[in-house]
Scaffold this motif. Sequence first.
Motif, PDB file in Angstrom:
ATOM      1  N   VAL A  26       0.840  -1.199   0.000  1.00 19.32           N
ATOM      2  CA  VAL A  26       0.000   0.000   0.000  1.00 19.32           C
ATOM      3  C   VAL A  26       0.871   1.244   0.000  1.00 19.32           C
ATOM      4  O   VAL A  26       0.608   2.208  -0.735  1.00 19.32           O
ATOM      5  CB  VAL A  26      -0.953  -0.016   1.223  1.00 19.32           C
ATOM      6  CG1 VAL A  26      -1.563   1.342   1.460  1.00 19.32           C
ATOM      7  CG2 VAL A  26      -2.029  -1.063   1.035  1.00 19.32           C
ATOM      8  N   LEU A  27       1.925   1.229   0.794  1.00 20.18           N
ATOM      9  CA  LEU A  27       2.817   2.395   0.846  1.00 20.18           C
ATOM     10  C   LEU A  27       3.535   2.604  -0.478  1.00 20.18           C
ATOM     11  O   LEU A  27       3.711   3.736  -0.931  1.00 20.18           O
ATOM     12  CB  LEU A  27       3.826   2.235   1.986  1.00 20.18           C
ATOM     13  CG  LEU A  27       3.233   2.283   3.398  1.00 20.18           C
ATOM     14  CD1 LEU A  27       4.299   1.971   4.432  1.00 20.18           C
ATOM     15  CD2 LEU A  27       2.582   3.626   3.682  1.00 20.18           C
ATOM     16  N   ARG A  28       3.941   1.515  -1.107  1.00 24.95           N
ATOM     17  CA  ARG A  28       4.606   1.633  -2.409  1.00 24.95           C
ATOM     18  C   ARG A  28       3.662   2.185  -3.465  1.00 24.95           C
ATOM     19  O   ARG A  28       4.047   3.007  -4.292  1.00 24.95           O
ATOM     20  CB  ARG A  28       5.155   0.280  -2.843  1.00 24.95           C
ATOM     21  CG  ARG A  28       6.409  -0.105  -2.119  1.00 24.95           C
ATOM     22  CD  ARG A  28       6.994  -1.387  -2.661  1.00 24.95           C
ATOM     23  NE  ARG A  28       8.217  -1.708  -1.981  1.00 24.95           N
ATOM     24  CZ  ARG A  28       8.527  -2.913  -1.557  1.00 24.95           C
ATOM     25  NH1 ARG A  28       7.723  -3.940  -1.782  1.00 24.95           N
ATOM     26  NH2 ARG A  28       9.670  -3.120  -0.943  1.00 24.95           N
ATOM     27  N   LEU A  29       2.412   1.714  -3.449  1.00 21.06           N
ATOM     28  CA  LEU A  29       1.424   2.217  -4.407  1.00 21.06           C
ATOM     29  C   LEU A  29       1.088   3.688  -4.160  1.00 21.06           C
ATOM     30  O   LEU A  29       0.595   4.370  -5.051  1.00 21.06           O
ATOM     31  CB  LEU A  29       0.145   1.375  -4.349  1.00 21.06           C
ATOM     32  CG  LEU A  29       0.253  -0.030  -4.932  1.00 21.06           C
ATOM     33  CD1 LEU A  29      -1.007  -0.828  -4.617  1.00 21.06           C
ATOM     34  CD2 LEU A  29       0.482   0.030  -6.431  1.00 21.06           C
ATOM     35  N   SER A  30       1.345   4.155  -2.952  1.00 26.09           N
ATOM     36  CA  SER A  30       1.109   5.559  -2.612  1.00 26.09           C
ATOM     37  C   SER A  30       2.199   6.469  -3.150  1.00 26.09           C
ATOM     38  O   SER A  30       2.164   7.675  -2.918  1.00 26.09           O
ATOM     39  CB  SER A  30       1.042   5.727  -1.093  1.00 26.09           C
ATOM     40  OG  SER A  30       0.028   4.935  -0.551  1.00 26.09           O
ATOM     41  N   GLU A  31       3.162   5.876  -3.835  1.00 26.36           N
ATOM     42  CA  GLU A  31       4.248   6.607  -4.477  1.00 26.36           C
ATOM     43  C   GLU A  31       5.226   7.229  -3.480  1.00 26.36           C
ATOM     44  O   GLU A  31       5.836   8.266  -3.740  1.00 26.36           O
ATOM     45  CB  GLU A  31       3.699   7.672  -5.431  1.00 26.36           C
ATOM     46  CG  GLU A  31       2.806   7.091  -6.508  1.00 26.36           C
ATOM     47  CD  GLU A  31       2.131   8.134  -7.370  1.00 26.36           C
ATOM     48  OE1 GLU A  31       2.351   9.348  -7.154  1.00 26.36           O
ATOM     49  OE2 GLU A  31       1.370   7.732  -8.256  1.00 26.36           O
ATOM     50  N   PHE A  32       5.379   6.590  -2.309  1.00 30.40           N
ATOM     51  CA  PHE A  32       6.392   7.024  -1.359  1.00 30.40           C
ATOM     52  C   PHE A  32       7.749   6.481  -1.797  1.00 30.40           C
ATOM     53  O   PHE A  32       7.828   5.392  -2.360  1.00 30.40           O
ATOM     54  CB  PHE A  32       6.097   6.505   0.056  1.00 30.40           C
ATOM     55  CG  PHE A  32       4.918   7.150   0.729  1.00 30.40           C
ATOM     56  CD1 PHE A  32       4.784   8.534   0.778  1.00 30.40           C
ATOM     57  CD2 PHE A  32       3.950   6.377   1.335  1.00 30.40           C
ATOM     58  CE1 PHE A  32       3.701   9.122   1.402  1.00 30.40           C
ATOM     59  CE2 PHE A  32       2.870   6.958   1.968  1.00 30.40           C
ATOM     60  CZ  PHE A  32       2.740   8.339   2.004  1.00 30.40           C
ATOM     61  N   CYS A  93      -6.657   0.566   2.285  1.00 30.26           N
ATOM     62  CA  CYS A  93      -5.861   1.433   3.152  1.00 30.26           C
ATOM     63  C   CYS A  93      -4.749   0.695   3.896  1.00 30.26           C
ATOM     64  O   CYS A  93      -3.771   1.308   4.276  1.00 30.26           O
ATOM     65  CB  CYS A  93      -6.749   2.194   4.126  1.00 30.26           C
ATOM     66  SG  CYS A  93      -7.463   1.226   5.449  1.00 30.26           S
ATOM     67  N   GLY A  94      -4.861  -0.593   4.151  1.00 31.19           N
ATOM     68  CA  GLY A  94      -3.807  -1.313   4.861  1.00 31.19           C
ATOM     69  C   GLY A  94      -3.836  -1.094   6.361  1.00 31.19           C
ATOM     70  O   GLY A  94      -2.940  -1.525   7.070  1.00 31.19           O
TER      71      GLY A  94
END
Length: 166
Positions: A26-32, A93-94
């Motif tokens: 989820v964090l990777r998909l959030s473009e972090f 959201c994870g």
Amino acid sequence: MQLVISSVFLLAAVGKFLEGESFRAVLRLSEFPEWLVRLLVFFVPLGELGVAFGIFLSSSYILSIFFALAVCSLLLFTGWMFFIIKKGINIRCGCFGNASAKVGKGSVFRNLCLLCFALLGLILTFQYKSLLPKFCLELVMVSVSLYLYSPTPFLHRCTSGTDTLF
């Protein structure tokens, strides 16, 4: 108040610990950036666990510090949800591992309700020392036990023989 907010943070932390790869995705998909993803995967569940136990076990002015941390966490998370919705990214959201819902208006509304509840808890800490009894270890043990024995997808997988705990 303390019981609700600390239970939410406890469930969120346990969900992230059990389904860490889901949270990482989820964090990777959030473009972090990757360095931030690594930090968040490690520190967010630990912080949620600290807030959960801090709200459960604290009294007096320390309780207001933990409620303030809960409010800040919920503000950051709600801001992240608005960012996801605005960018049109379609992800879960994870928050609670794989049991999390898709980020949308419903999850933002849920988060805003939790934020209001945490703010109310923060305000009440300036008037009352604690709404819970002084020693709350029994309450912590009961809450954790109830979660562990609830019908979660993780436990169902583990007891069905398709996966193991370790």
